[in-house]
Design a protein around this motif. Sequence first.
Motif, PDB file in Angstrom:
ATOM      1  N   ALA A  82      19.692 -53.212 -39.293  1.00 19.06           N
ATOM      2  CA  ALA A  82      20.662 -53.941 -40.114  1.00 19.06           C
ATOM      3  C   ALA A  82      22.074 -53.409 -39.917  1.00 19.06           C
ATOM      4  O   ALA A  82      23.053 -54.157 -40.038  1.00 19.06           O
ATOM      5  N   GLN A  83      22.193 -52.119 -39.623  1.00 15.42           N
ATOM      6  CA  GLN A  83      23.509 -51.536 -39.387  1.00 15.42           C
ATOM      7  C   GLN A  83      24.053 -51.880 -38.003  1.00 15.42           C
ATOM      8  O   GLN A  83      25.211 -51.618 -37.707  1.00 15.42           O
ATOM      9  N   GLY A  84      23.196 -52.423 -37.170  1.00 17.90           N
ATOM     10  CA  GLY A  84      23.628 -52.765 -35.821  1.00 17.90           C
ATOM     11  C   GLY A  84      23.720 -51.565 -34.902  1.00 17.90           C
ATOM     12  O   GLY A  84      24.483 -51.572 -33.933  1.00 17.90           O
ATOM     13  N   ASN A  85      22.929 -50.521 -35.214  1.00 20.48           N
ATOM     14  CA  ASN A  85      22.938 -49.339 -34.358  1.00 20.48           C
ATOM     15  C   ASN A  85      22.442 -49.694 -32.962  1.00 20.48           C
ATOM     16  O   ASN A  85      21.664 -50.633 -32.790  1.00 20.48           O
ATOM     17  N   GLY A  86      22.849 -48.934 -31.982  1.00 18.52           N
ATOM     18  CA  GLY A  86      22.461 -49.199 -30.609  1.00 18.52           C
ATOM     19  C   GLY A  86      20.967 -49.069 -30.399  1.00 18.52           C
ATOM     20  O   GLY A  86      20.264 -48.448 -31.205  1.00 18.52           O
ATOM     21  N   PRO A  87      20.447 -49.653 -29.308  1.00 18.52           N
ATOM     22  CA  PRO A  87      19.006 -49.631 -29.063  1.00 18.52           C
ATOM     23  C   PRO A  87      18.433 -48.234 -28.906  1.00 18.52           C
ATOM     24  O   PRO A  87      17.281 -47.993 -29.268  1.00 18.52           O
ATOM     25  N   ALA A  88      19.216 -47.286 -28.384  1.00 16.33           N
ATOM     26  CA  ALA A  88      18.694 -45.936 -28.156  1.00 16.33           C
ATOM     27  C   ALA A  88      18.202 -45.300 -29.451  1.00 16.33           C
ATOM     28  O   ALA A  88      17.147 -44.666 -29.492  1.00 16.33           O
ATOM     29  N   GLU A  89      18.972 -45.481 -30.518  1.00 11.63           N
ATOM     30  CA  GLU A  89      18.605 -44.886 -31.806  1.00 11.63           C
ATOM     31  C   GLU A  89      17.335 -45.525 -32.365  1.00 11.63           C
ATOM     32  O   GLU A  89      16.439 -44.836 -32.864  1.00 11.63           O
ATOM     33  N   LYS A  90      17.259 -46.837 -32.283  1.00 15.11           N
ATOM     34  CA  LYS A  90      16.066 -47.531 -32.771  1.00 15.11           C
ATOM     35  C   LYS A  90      14.850 -47.186 -31.928  1.00 15.11           C
ATOM     36  O   LYS A  90      13.749 -46.991 -32.463  1.00 15.11           O
ATOM     37  N   PHE A  91      15.016 -47.112 -30.611  1.00 13.17           N
ATOM     38  CA  PHE A  91      13.889 -46.761 -29.746  1.00 13.17           C
ATOM     39  C   PHE A  91      13.374 -45.356 -30.070  1.00 13.17           C
ATOM     40  O   PHE A  91      12.163 -45.119 -30.068  1.00 13.17           O
ATOM     41  N   LYS A  92      14.267 -44.438 -30.341  1.00  4.33           N
ATOM     42  CA  LYS A  92      13.840 -43.083 -30.685  1.00  4.33           C
ATOM     43  C   LYS A  92      12.962 -43.087 -31.930  1.00  4.33           C
ATOM     44  O   LYS A  92      11.905 -42.443 -31.973  1.00  4.33           O
ATOM     45  N   THR A  93      13.400 -43.800 -32.973  1.00  2.00           N
ATOM     46  CA  THR A  93      12.621 -43.904 -34.202  1.00  2.00           C
ATOM     47  C   THR A  93      11.292 -44.601 -33.942  1.00  2.00           C
ATOM     48  O   THR A  93      10.236 -44.158 -34.407  1.00  2.00           O
ATOM     49  N   PHE A  94      11.339 -45.679 -33.187  1.00  3.00           N
ATOM     50  CA  PHE A  94      10.131 -46.449 -32.903  1.00  3.00           C
ATOM     51  C   PHE A  94       9.111 -45.643 -32.118  1.00  3.00           C
ATOM     52  O   PHE A  94       7.927 -45.598 -32.473  1.00  3.00           O
ATOM     53  N   TYR A  95       9.548 -45.005 -31.027  1.00  2.00           N
ATOM     54  CA  TYR A  95       8.620 -44.241 -30.203  1.00  2.00           C
ATOM     55  C   TYR A  95       7.934 -43.145 -31.016  1.00  2.00           C
ATOM     56  O   TYR A  95       6.727 -42.915 -30.897  1.00  2.00           O
ATOM     57  N   GLU A  96       8.712 -42.466 -31.827  1.00  4.01           N
ATOM     58  CA  GLU A  96       8.155 -41.392 -32.637  1.00  4.01           C
ATOM     59  C   GLU A  96       7.132 -41.942 -33.642  1.00  4.01           C
ATOM     60  O   GLU A  96       6.017 -41.422 -33.763  1.00  4.01           O
ATOM     61  N   GLY A  97       7.519 -42.994 -34.371  1.00  6.92           N
ATOM     62  CA  GLY A  97       6.637 -43.550 -35.388  1.00  6.92           C
ATOM     63  C   GLY A  97       5.379 -44.167 -34.813  1.00  6.92           C
ATOM     64  O   GLY A  97       4.267 -43.917 -35.307  1.00  6.92           O
ATOM     65  N   ALA A  98       5.516 -44.960 -33.761  1.00 10.07           N
ATOM     66  CA  ALA A  98       4.353 -45.625 -33.174  1.00 10.07           C
ATOM     67  C   ALA A  98       3.434 -44.629 -32.473  1.00 10.07           C
ATOM     68  O   ALA A  98       2.222 -44.859 -32.387  1.00 10.07           O
ATOM     69  N   SER A  99       3.982 -43.530 -31.987  1.00 11.61           N
ATOM     70  CA  SER A  99       3.147 -42.493 -31.372  1.00 11.61           C
ATOM     71  C   SER A  99       2.332 -41.753 -32.424  1.00 11.61           C
ATOM     72  O   SER A  99       1.180 -41.371 -32.189  1.00 11.61           O
ATOM     73  N   ARG A 100       2.926 -41.562 -33.604  1.00  9.13           N
ATOM     74  CA  ARG A 100       2.216 -40.884 -34.696  1.00  9.13           C
ATOM     75  C   ARG A 100       1.192 -41.799 -35.359  1.00  9.13           C
ATOM     76  O   ARG A 100       0.112 -41.357 -35.738  1.00  9.13           O
ATOM     77  N   TYR A 101       1.558 -43.062 -35.500  1.00  9.54           N
ATOM     78  CA  TYR A 101       0.714 -44.005 -36.241  1.00  9.54           C
ATOM     79  C   TYR A 101       0.438 -45.229 -35.367  1.00  9.54           C
ATOM     80  O   TYR A 101       1.038 -46.280 -35.532  1.00  9.54           O
TER      81      TYR A 101
END
Length: 211
Positions: A82-101
């Motif tokens: 929603a903040q319009g952050n760049g893809p790198a930041e979202k990918f970092k969060t996604f990779y970490e979360g999806a790898s854990r769960y």
Amino acid sequence: KNIVDMRNKKPKSAALALLEAKFWIGYGWEARGSGFASELSDDATKKFQERLEKAEKILTQSKSYASTFPYWYVLMIDVQGAQGNGPAEKFKTFYEGASRYKTYYPIYNNMIHYMTPKWGGSWGEVDRVVEWSVKNSNSINDTGMYARLYCEVFDHGLTPDDDFFRDPLVKWPAMKKSFEERLLMYPEIGTLNKYASMACLAKDKETYFSL
């Protein structure tokens, strides 16, 4: 105020931290409304950003204990998207979360949502998420991940001008194989109906009539 009071009494409560972050995200969207960004007043934009920043601060400060709930990653992707952050930041969060769960699908669905062009992403980024997610879920035999995520794109990620089998990078042979494997594991009528509708859209007459 009630949430803050409860958190003061239980400062390490993951559930309360997520509840407060969810409140600020919802409160931010209430200020923003559903219009295009170019239509927002300066006041609405300011309130939206301020409230999302509060949510982000809560999530960041609580990560050590609140990310034991997979929903923490869903909310953080919400804030970053929603903040319009760049893809790198979202990918970092996604990779970490999806790898854990690996089987917590809201993480995948939310990431796909914010990677679509209508949210400032691209079809290449969408396909990158799908391909990585298929590999990430292989260890748990979730063979339907390709179809699952591209159906999410079809249901929530298109604009009226998008053609599903023209604009996104979805490959019908890969989607068909994913549906076939998923039906073997989960022979549910909902999956069968979605498969048939996709076959019709892909103009695969033989598969459509078979289904």
